[in-house]
Design an enzyme around this catalytic site. Structure first.
Site, mmCIF file in Angstrom:
data_model
loop_
_atom_site.group_PDB
_atom_site.id
_atom_site.type_symbol
_atom_site.label_atom_id
_atom_site.label_comp_id
_atom_site.label_asym_id
_atom_site.label_seq_id
_atom_site.Cartn_x
_atom_site.Cartn_y
_atom_site.Cartn_z
ATOM 1 N N LYS A 131 0.822 -1.203 0.000
ATOM 2 C CA LYS A 131 0.000 0.000 0.000
ATOM 3 C C LYS A 131 0.863 1.264 0.000
ATOM 4 O O LYS A 131 2.084 1.190 0.184
ATOM 5 C CB LYS A 131 -0.944 -0.055 1.210
ATOM 6 C CG LYS A 131 -1.899 -1.261 1.157
ATOM 7 C CD LYS A 131 -2.844 -1.287 2.349
ATOM 8 C CE LYS A 131 -3.801 -2.458 2.276
ATOM 9 N NZ LYS A 131 -4.780 -2.459 3.391
ATOM 10 N N TYR A 160 -12.776 -1.682 -3.170
ATOM 11 C CA TYR A 160 -13.215 -1.816 -1.773
ATOM 12 C C TYR A 160 -14.730 -1.657 -1.631
ATOM 13 O O TYR A 160 -15.202 -1.313 -0.549
ATOM 14 C CB TYR A 160 -12.492 -0.782 -0.901
ATOM 15 C CG TYR A 160 -11.029 -1.122 -0.676
ATOM 16 C CD1 TYR A 160 -10.655 -2.200 0.118
ATOM 17 C CD2 TYR A 160 -10.013 -0.367 -1.253
ATOM 18 C CE1 TYR A 160 -9.322 -2.534 0.323
ATOM 19 C CE2 TYR A 160 -8.667 -0.682 -1.046
ATOM 20 C CZ TYR A 160 -8.340 -1.766 -0.260
ATOM 21 O OH TYR A 160 -7.025 -2.098 -0.047
ATOM 22 N N ASN A 199 -2.125 -0.127 6.971
ATOM 23 C CA ASN A 199 -1.582 -1.397 7.434
ATOM 24 C C ASN A 199 -0.671 -2.094 6.420
ATOM 25 O O ASN A 199 -0.564 -3.315 6.410
ATOM 26 C CB ASN A 199 -2.704 -2.311 7.931
ATOM 27 C CG ASN A 199 -3.712 -2.636 6.864
ATOM 28 O OD1 ASN A 199 -3.600 -2.163 5.737
ATOM 29 N ND2 ASN A 199 -4.693 -3.451 7.192
ATOM 30 N N HIS A 244 -2.044 -5.590 1.530
ATOM 31 C CA HIS A 244 -3.328 -6.261 1.357
ATOM 32 C C HIS A 244 -3.067 -7.714 1.011
ATOM 33 O O HIS A 244 -2.109 -8.017 0.297
ATOM 34 C CB HIS A 244 -4.101 -5.607 0.200
ATOM 35 C CG HIS A 244 -5.303 -6.387 -0.233
ATOM 36 N ND1 HIS A 244 -6.515 -6.290 0.429
ATOM 37 C CD2 HIS A 244 -5.472 -7.295 -1.222
ATOM 38 C CE1 HIS A 244 -7.381 -7.109 -0.153
ATOM 39 N NE2 HIS A 244 -6.774 -7.722 -1.158
ATOM 40 N N GLU A 298 -9.612 -10.088 -7.684
ATOM 41 C CA GLU A 298 -8.676 -8.975 -7.456
ATOM 42 C C GLU A 298 -7.505 -9.034 -8.433
ATOM 43 O O GLU A 298 -7.044 -7.994 -8.926
ATOM 44 C CB GLU A 298 -8.189 -9.015 -6.005
ATOM 45 C CG GLU A 298 -9.309 -8.682 -5.023
ATOM 46 C CD GLU A 298 -8.967 -8.955 -3.567
ATOM 47 O OE1 GLU A 298 -7.824 -9.384 -3.273
ATOM 48 O OE2 GLU A 298 -9.850 -8.732 -2.713
HETATM 49 P P1 CMP Z 1 -7.420 -4.718 4.170
HETATM 50 O O1 CMP Z 1 -7.877 -5.805 5.068
HETATM 51 O O2 CMP Z 1 -6.302 -4.968 3.232
HETATM 52 O O3 CMP Z 1 -8.679 -4.182 3.319
HETATM 53 C C1 CMP Z 1 -9.655 -3.375 3.966
HETATM 54 C C2 CMP Z 1 -8.951 -2.218 4.600
HETATM 55 O O4 CMP Z 1 -9.763 -1.319 5.303
HETATM 56 C C3 CMP Z 1 -7.993 -2.749 5.672
HETATM 57 O O5 CMP Z 1 -6.961 -3.477 5.068
HETATM 58 C C4 CMP Z 1 -7.604 -1.465 6.342
HETATM 59 O O6 CMP Z 1 -6.700 -0.705 5.526
HETATM 60 C C5 CMP Z 1 -8.970 -0.772 6.347
HETATM 61 N N1 CMP Z 1 -9.665 -1.029 7.608
HETATM 62 C C6 CMP Z 1 -10.175 -2.179 8.037
HETATM 63 N N2 CMP Z 1 -10.745 -2.044 9.251
HETATM 64 C C7 CMP Z 1 -10.569 -0.752 9.587
HETATM 65 C C8 CMP Z 1 -10.940 0.012 10.720
HETATM 66 N N3 CMP Z 1 -11.624 -0.529 11.740
HETATM 67 N N4 CMP Z 1 -10.625 1.306 10.728
HETATM 68 C C9 CMP Z 1 -9.958 1.859 9.702
HETATM 69 N N5 CMP Z 1 -9.569 1.176 8.581
HETATM 70 C C10 CMP Z 1 -9.882 -0.113 8.548
#
Ligand code: CMP
Length: 139
Positions: free
Chosen positions: A11, A51, A114, A117, A128
């Site tokens: 990311k 998303y 984070n 992905h 995807e």
């Molecule tokens: P990912 O699981 O790759 O895809 C969905 C994304 O949404 C996740 O990573 C985070 O980047 C974001 N995300 C998921 N849960 C939360 C949360 N509770 N608050 C903020 N961002 C979130």
């Protein structure tokens, strides 16, 4: 059915922080083969589509903003049990809950930013991968 491919994105925070090489090294040394890869940037429409499953969530607008703010590395990875093994390698969505030595434990800043992905199912891995790559870009 368990397939042998998954899809990942490094990311924008991973690219900004200069972590592309370190994360790819961790991925390949864990037994994943890179089948396809590109440095690219999502448009707002791309991120909203990718998303879409989260579009009712309170963090959706921030997620779209984050994922479009700079380049990402998109890749397809191959390994036996790829989807589950890659989710184990990246760790929990929230890096504060990610196991020691996982990619999110090592490189992620927060639950919203984070680092990586990983597809959550074989069907989503295929969807995807096709979102980002044509057949002729897969090796
Ligand atoms: P990912 O699981 O790759 O895809 C969905 C994304 O949404 C996740 O990573 C985070 O980047 C974001 N995300 C998921 N849960 C939360 C949360 N509770 N608050 C903020 N961002 C979130």
């Amino acid at each position: 059915m368990v397939t042998n491919k998954t899809f990942t994105m490094l990311k924008p925070d991973s690219v900004e922080n200069g972590n592309i090489g370190a994360i790819l090294e961790k991925i390949t040394s864990s037994g994943f083969r890179i089948v396809a890869m590109k440095l690219t940037q999502l448009t707002t429409a791309d991120a909203k589509a990718f998303y879409a499953v989260h579009n009712e969530r309170p963090f959706f607008d921030d997620l779209v903003e984050y994922m479009t703010r700079g380049p990402i590395v998109a890749a397809i990875l191959e390994k036996d049990n790829a989807v589950q093994d890659f989710r184990t390698l990246i760790g929990a969505t929230n890096p504060s809950e990610a196991a020691e030595g996982t990619i999110r434990n090592m490189f992620a800043e927060s639950i919203s930013q984070n680092a990586v992905h990983g597809s959550d199912s074989d069907i989503n891995a295929a969807i995807e991968a096709a979102f980002h790559f044509s057949e002729r870009e897969m090796f």
